[in-house]
Design a protein around this motif. Structure first.
Motif: not given
Length: 585
Positions: A261-266, A278-282, A284-291
């Motif tokens: 989706r185009p909206n901002r996501s984490l 403990q929580f780690y954030v990435l 969404g656009r970056k995560a899309r290419g790492r799946l």
């Protein structure tokens, strides 16, 4: 002959008499062991492996083992409720967990939970809600026979789903089944909502219903000029592997739908520890290419530097606020900037916000900052000697523009080049401002001043509130002053170039006074920044360590900008510089 639920006959009805196994669910055994055994029986009855169950409850494989062998019960009620929900235990596991708490507070307490079941009936809507998300064939509910034997009642999933909603209570063969605990919108299986709203009180989380693949909607607070921003979040279990965070994604389709989706996501990875998650954030656009698929399970990797703390939250907060606001007004902002270029021909101007009607407050900030930067660069070559700079930023919200606005980093680089050496830049930050600023904003202020030190600019600081009203300026002492102010002014900007003696004298005296009495005075940049960290009540060694860690990973994967007017260059340069400094005192 099959018993019925409402008017629908079940395809299957069977009993699993776990109470007949040796030393299972007996009053003479500790409740934590009875709870553990029942967790295992329910898990196996639902066809879940330990790994599957760990993923659904967002904990590690080893923690599931500790639950099931009775070594460590669920740590709090929310964890017990999640286990109960995943296993469809109808509240029975929560009752056992509560019994453990009573035993701890009263060692002489005699348990009777093994033979206690709620008298409430299991409504079909509850059964359907339990069965619908399940991948197995049935839902399983603990119940008690007349002789006290504890059994698991297995109801066929397909039949329950065909029954639909609202048909009524379920009873069979005179046995009343316990009702499931209602799971409301505030359910927090990771402890994520509790953790982040406790650490950052202005942050608001909500669960959309229906969720359409979104676990949480996060509303980031605004500020004095910031407008606030919204993020969509998906939270998944994670682990550390060779220094990187590996986020396990049980449902590939759901996460792919979320990330495209185009909206901002984490994407948020939750790592369970003995004390707290403990929580780690990435981004969404970056995560899309790492799946990627790993042994049948989809995973996403992220740098461990993206741990969610005051440093990364501050960056997320500032970038999301500025980026979204500038992107929202992108076309109008570009047209307005072009229209206002006529003011560049004037040596002095004071432009109100009415000159840019319809633009939001952040767009006004960007226009003012951009115009002031270009005004100073035009005037610098004409100054008769190396000047002193005065800047009006006091809080992280204002100062983070140095880190984020696309023109700020080039402006600092060009001023340093134009002066051919070091210069000084003074700040007025009274103690009351520090006390009223949250930690993440103080970190942003620190990084902004660290960016200047990285460019060879010596920062100075006064705590005297009498200087708060001083506008931003550049002064060649006793000769000429360049006024350039966009922070906390009445309009978008006020600029001037003047040799008027009263103005030049006031600017010169202000610069000289701060230079003589700076609370961060030190012969080295490391010394000045260490003194600044102390004044802002920030741990120096932690700052150095975290900045070094984040600099190696880069901030773009933490949160990627969408506006062309936002840049990560300032953040990365500041972090790299702080990370290179000695952490010892």
């Amino acid at each position: 002959m099959y018993p019925s639920i409402g008017y629908i006959e079940l395809d299957t009805w069977r009993w699993l008499e776990v109470g007949q196994r040796p030393n299972v669910l007996r009053p003479d055994q500790s409740t934590r062991h009875r709870l553990g055994y029942l967790i295992r029986e329910l898990r196996e009855a639902r066809g879940l492996s330990m790994r599957d169950f760990a993923a659904k409850t967002f904990v590690s494989h080893s923690k599931v083992q500790r639950w099931e062998n009775g070594a460590r019960p669920p740590r709090d009620r929310s964890e017990a409720e999640l286990i109960d929900k995943v296993l469809g235990a109808g509240g029975f596991l929560i009752e056992l967990w509560q019994e453990i708490g009573r035993e701890i507070s009263d060692p002489n307490h005699v348990s009777d939970s093994a033979f206690h079941v709620s008298d409430a009936s299991l409504a079909l809507p509850t059964a359907v809600s339990q069965a619908a998300p399940s991948g197995g064939a049935g839902i399983f509910i603990p119940a008690r026979l007349d002789d006290g034997t504890v059994v698991l009642v297995a109801l066929d999933r397909r039949a329950v789903l065909r029954a639909g909603m609202g048909i009524g209570a379920a009873t069979a063969a005179g046995l009343t089944m316990p009702a499931a605990v209602a799971i409301n919108a505030s359910e927090d299986p990771f402890g994520f909502a509790r953790s982040v709203t406790k650490n950052w009180s202005g942050l608001r989380l909500s669960r959309p219903n229906p969720d359409y693949g979104v676990d949480w909607q996060a509303l980031l607070p605004g500020g004095r000029s910031m407008l606030g921003s919204q993020l969509s979040l998906q939270v998944h279990p994670a682990r550390i592997d060779e220094g990187r965070v590996v986020v396990s994604v049980p449902d590939q389709r759901r996460v792919e739908e979320f990330l495209t989706r185009p909206n901002r996501s984490l994407l948020v990875g939750a790592i369970d520890t003995e004390d707290a998650s403990q929580f780690y954030v990435l981004d969404g656009r970056k995560a899309r290419g790492r799946l990627m698929k790993n042994g049948g399970v989809y995973e996403v990797t992220a740098p461990s530097a993206y741990k969610l703390d005051d440093l990364t939250y501050g960056i997320l907060w500032a970038v999301a606020n500025y980026d979204d606001a500038l992107q929202a007004d992108d076309q109008d902002l570009a047209e307005t900037r072009s229209d206002l270029k006529a003011y560049e021909r004037l040596s002095a101007s004071a432009v109100s916000r009415e000159a840019a009607p319809g633009l939001n407050a952040v767009a006004h900030m960007w226009l003012g900052s951009d115009f002031c930067a270009r005004h100073i660069l035009r005037a610098l070559p004409e100054l008769p000697e190396v000047p002193s700079f005065w800047t009006r930023e006091q809080r992280g919200e204002e100062a983070s523009a140095w880190l984020i606005f696309d023109h700020k980093y080039p402006y600092l680089r060009e001023t340093t080049r134009a002066l051919g050496g070091t210069s000084t830049r003074a700040f007025c930050i009274p103690e009351g401002v520090v006390r009223s600023s949250p930690r993440h904003e103080r970190i942003l202020l620190f990084l902004s001043m660290a960016l200047m030190e990285a460019m060879g600019i010596h920062t100075q600081l006064t705590t005297d509130p009498s200087y708060e009203a001083v506008e931003g300026f550049v002064v060649a002492p006793d000769k000429e002053a360049v006024i350039a102010n966009w922070v906390r002014g009445e309009g978008m900007w006020h600029v001037d170039v003047t040799a008027r003696s009263s103005i030049v004298r006031d600017c010169t005296n202000s610069a000289k006074d701060v230079n003589a009495h700076s609370v961060t005075a030190a012969p080295t940049a490391a010394g000045r920044l260490r003194a600044l960290a102390h004044y802002l009540d920030l741990p120096w060694a932690w700052l150095v360590q975290r900045c070094a860690h984040l600099a190696r990973a880069g901030s773009s994967g933490l949160i990627q900008s969408r506006s062309r007017l936002v840049s990560a260059a300032g953040i990365d340069t500041a972090c790299k510089y702080v990370g290179s400094l000695p952490a010892d005192h």
